[in-house]
Scaffold this motif. Structure first.
Motif, PDB file in Angstrom:
ATOM      1  N   ALA A 121       6.591   7.607   1.677  1.00 46.64           N
ATOM      2  CA  ALA A 121       5.870   6.754   2.980  1.00 46.64           C
ATOM      3  C   ALA A 121       6.690   5.401   3.236  1.00 46.64           C
ATOM      4  O   ALA A 121       6.680   5.017   4.225  1.00 46.64           O
ATOM      5  CB  ALA A 121       4.365   6.621   2.558  1.00 46.64           C
ATOM      6  N   ARG A 122       7.349   4.877   2.176  1.00 51.60           N
ATOM      7  CA  ARG A 122       8.110   3.731   2.195  1.00 51.60           C
ATOM      8  C   ARG A 122       9.365   3.942   3.031  1.00 51.60           C
ATOM      9  O   ARG A 122       9.744   3.073   3.939  1.00 51.60           O
ATOM     10  CB  ARG A 122       8.347   3.247   0.898  1.00 51.60           C
ATOM     11  N   ASP A 123       9.809   5.084   2.819  1.00 53.39           N
ATOM     12  CA  ASP A 123      10.943   5.560   3.806  1.00 53.39           C
ATOM     13  C   ASP A 123      10.607   5.680   5.006  1.00 53.39           C
ATOM     14  O   ASP A 123      11.333   5.341   6.071  1.00 53.39           O
ATOM     15  CB  ASP A 123      11.713   6.811   3.161  1.00 53.39           C
ATOM     16  N   THR A 124       9.338   6.292   5.508  1.00 51.63           N
ATOM     17  CA  THR A 124       9.111   6.586   6.702  1.00 51.63           C
ATOM     18  C   THR A 124       8.465   5.246   7.677  1.00 51.63           C
ATOM     19  O   THR A 124       8.829   5.008   8.788  1.00 51.63           O
ATOM     20  CB  THR A 124       7.962   7.468   6.857  1.00 51.63           C
ATOM     21  N   TYR A 125       7.596   4.548   6.847  1.00 51.11           N
ATOM     22  CA  TYR A 125       7.100   3.441   7.424  1.00 51.11           C
ATOM     23  C   TYR A 125       7.538   1.951   7.276  1.00 51.11           C
ATOM     24  O   TYR A 125       6.931   0.802   7.643  1.00 51.11           O
ATOM     25  CB  TYR A 125       5.613   3.435   6.933  1.00 51.11           C
ATOM     26  N   LEU A 126       8.745   1.933   6.579  1.00 55.57           N
ATOM     27  CA  LEU A 126       9.426   0.433   6.105  1.00 55.57           C
ATOM     28  C   LEU A 126      10.821   0.790   6.737  1.00 55.57           C
ATOM     29  O   LEU A 126      11.258   1.822   6.979  1.00 55.57           O
ATOM     30  CB  LEU A 126       9.198   0.208   4.656  1.00 55.57           C
ATOM     31  N   MET A 171       0.876  -1.257  -0.024  1.00 60.41           N
ATOM     32  CA  MET A 171       0.140  -0.127  -0.078  1.00 60.41           C
ATOM     33  C   MET A 171       0.878   1.081  -0.133  1.00 60.41           C
ATOM     34  O   MET A 171       0.509   2.298  -0.513  1.00 60.41           O
ATOM     35  CB  MET A 171      -0.830   0.095   1.301  1.00 60.41           C
ATOM     36  N   LEU A 172       2.196   1.131   0.630  1.00 60.65           N
ATOM     37  CA  LEU A 172       2.764   2.420   0.832  1.00 60.65           C
ATOM     38  C   LEU A 172       3.364   2.747  -0.385  1.00 60.65           C
ATOM     39  O   LEU A 172       3.961   1.884  -1.297  1.00 60.65           O
ATOM     40  CB  LEU A 172       3.927   2.103   1.851  1.00 60.65           C
ATOM     41  N   SER A 198      -4.337   5.892   2.296  1.00 63.62           N
ATOM     42  CA  SER A 198      -3.984   5.904   0.773  1.00 63.62           C
ATOM     43  C   SER A 198      -2.670   5.600   0.279  1.00 63.62           C
ATOM     44  O   SER A 198      -2.408   5.495  -0.875  1.00 63.62           O
ATOM     45  CB  SER A 198      -4.026   7.411   0.191  1.00 63.62           C
ATOM     46  N   GLY A 199      -1.703   5.299   1.415  1.00 67.06           N
ATOM     47  CA  GLY A 199      -0.557   5.046   1.078  1.00 67.06           C
ATOM     48  C   GLY A 199       0.533   6.130   0.810  1.00 67.06           C
ATOM     49  O   GLY A 199       1.715   6.012   0.536  1.00 67.06           O
ATOM     50  N   ILE A 200      -0.154   7.440   0.924  1.00 69.74           N
ATOM     51  CA  ILE A 200       0.585   8.699   0.486  1.00 69.74           C
ATOM     52  C   ILE A 200       0.884   9.387   1.752  1.00 69.74           C
ATOM     53  O   ILE A 200       0.055   9.497   2.531  1.00 69.74           O
ATOM     54  CB  ILE A 200       0.111   9.611  -0.365  1.00 69.74           C
TER      55      ILE A 200
END
Length: 525
Positions: free
Chosen positions: A168-173, A163-164, A373-375
């Motif tokens: 957002a991938r940097d922050t939540y993964l 979803m990310l 939204s993954g954003i």
């Protein structure tokens, strides 16, 4: 009383104050807030905001909130609508012209302006004791230093990595992967946002650099949002709606939430002798599933932004429920009552707090899908909800996407009132399941005499878009009987929903209940 030889939880009893929610740290922060002089509003805000860090896949500052509140010394119930609106330039026609049949849930078009922060500010200003700066102060350090990822959160996280997108991938993964159980997860960018809200109130979020960060990120992805859309955000105080099931009043938030669906479903169930059935048998599960199909069909056709909902009275009328109940065959499943056109998913947090003065708060707070939204905004890492996926693109539908309009919402806080006295704030998380969950929770207690904890622990089933999800708590025999009735039976990959409740006993004590399907608990003092 539960059977102590079987797995389960006892209710939690206390007198001075209590919180029940889906993560232990949310409970701790809420109780700490009560202990240092705050009231139930202050405690609910502190706990809810922290859950945006503890359960970031479920909720956050980029989401919406709905609240039911009972003031101290009163059995009146107030409703606060903290759901955001579509931007002024939103257009269903333009999306239809692109060949779209529904709002893409991971597109900027699904992002409505977040309303939760405005709701928290309004709650604090009108009914809190500590003030927003004092309420948020102890929460901010958790965002800076982080919290260990809990087991249920890790499970959800691993299911939602795709979803990310973008920053957002940097922050939540972590290195492109979901964090595992025990990983120390922090959101320092949001700690700074909370400092600005604590200092400037809603202006710290809806104006200036924070709003500009969210708008710039959305526009870069193709969104039509403006800073004026954010500055114009305002929550609304409104009147709750209610229905009565066998003497117990079920109080719900009005549209654009789906609380009317729960009332319609209990009205349908009242035409059957549910109490005469096996509480965990196939016959009860079947009737409940059929009632849900009919109630949800009405929801999909009738519920929308309150300014566009014209048939609420019809939906709440007992005559409507009587006609729908007559369509149920007790021995055979119907097909889908109608095509489900709204995009309905399952991610929410719920918190309830009761203080020593018996102010009671029932608050639900969500970004809709797992990770919304993954954003996420590029600078501060605020995940943007995708509540706009709850709009339909059908022309002339009351829930058609439109400028400045609120979409139909799945999140619904609840309260129960008996003989005029508010006896229980409660909530059942689970997106589309929530009205079904409210009806089942109430029926478990009223029809079968279960306490709140036993009612929450009981197995669940849900007929969702043509498939009947039946938890492993039911026997294989029940699943076989449901299949023979015509249901498309599956065992879901994860549990169905999650619930929290606090019963306010007339003798003076509080009784908390919390769902083992989540990581949280109920605690009091």
């Amino acid at each position: 009383m539960r059977d102590f030889q079987l797995p389960g939880r006892s209710p939690v009893l206390a007198t001075e104050g209590m919180c029940a929610t889906s993560h232990p740290l949310g409970v701790k922060v809420a109780l700490d807030t009560l202990a240092r002089g705050g009231n139930a509003v202050d405690a609910a805000i502190a706990g809810a905001v922290l859950l945006g860090l503890c359960e970031p896949q479920m909720t956050g500052l980029g989401g919406d909130a709905f609240v039911l509140m009972k003031p101290a010394g009163s059995d009146d119930i107030l409703a606060l609508n903290g759901s955001g609106r579509a931007p002024a330039a939103a257009s269903a026609q333009k999306l239809r012209a692109q060949g779209l049949k529904a709002v893409p849930p991971t597109s900027p078009h699904s992002v409505t302006v977040p309303g939760a922060v405005d709701a928290f500010c309004a709650l604090s200003d009108t009914h809190g004791k500590l003030g927003l700066a004092d309420t948020l102060g102890p929460v901010i350090r958790y965002f800076e230093t982080g919290v260990p990822v809990a087991p249920r959160v890790a499970f959800d996280w691993s299911e939602s990595t795709d979803m990310l997108q973008g920053s957002a991938r940097d922050t939540y993964l972590v290195g492109g992967n979901p964090p595992g159980i025990g990983h120390q997860f922090a959101l320092p960018g949001q700690a700074e946002v909370l400092r600005r809200i604590a200092d400037k109130g809603r202006a710290g979020f809806y104006e200036g650099e924070v709003a500009a960060d969210m708008v710039a990120t959305l526009q870069a992805a193709g969104g039509v949002h403006t800073e004026a859309d954010f500055a114009a955000t305002a929550c609304d105080w409104t009147d709750p709606i209610s229905g009565t099931y066998k003497g117990t009043e079920l109080v719900e938030h009005p549209p654009n939430g789906q609380g009317a669906t729960a009332i319609l479903m209990t009205n349908i169930l009242s035409h059957f002798d549910i109490a005469a059935l096996d509480p965990f048998g196939a016959k009860r599960a079947h009737i409940e599933a059929e009632a849900a199909k009919l109630a949800y069909d009405a929801r999909n056709r009738l519920l929308a932004d309150p300014d566009h909902t014209a048939r609420l009275a019809h939906m709440l009328d007992m005559g409507t429920a009587e006609k729908l109940a007559a369509l149920i065959n007790p021995k055979r499943a119907m097909g889908a009552a109608a095509s489900l056109t709204e995009s309905v998913h399952k991610d929410t947090i719920y918190i309830t707090v009761v203080d020593r003065d018996r102010m009671a708060v029932s608050l639900i707070y969500s970004i809709f899908n797992n990770f919304g939204s993954g954003i996420a905004s590029d600078k501060f890492g605020i995940l943007m909800q995708n509540r706009g996926a709850g709009f339909t693109l059908d022309r002339w539908h009351p829930n058609e996407m439109g400028p400045g309009k609120r979409p139909m919402h799945t999140i619904i806080p609840g309260m129960l009132r008996e003989n005029g006295r508010v006896t229980m704030p409660f909530g059942v998380m689970g997106g589309a399941y929530q009205p079904n969950g409210h009806a089942r929770f109430l029926s478990n207690m009223v029809d079968f005499g279960m306490d709140a904890q036993t009612s929450i622990d009981a197995p669940r089933a849900f007929s969702d878009n043509g498939v009947m999800k039946v938890e492993r708590g039911y026997s294989d025999t029940v699943r076989a009987e449901l299949y023979a009735m015509g249901h498309a039976v599956v065992v879901p990959d994860g549990p169905i929903g999650g619930a929290q409740a606090i019963r306010i006993d007339e003798s003076g004590y509080l009784e908390g209940a919390s769902d083992a399907r989540k990581d949280g608990c109920a605690l009091g003092y």
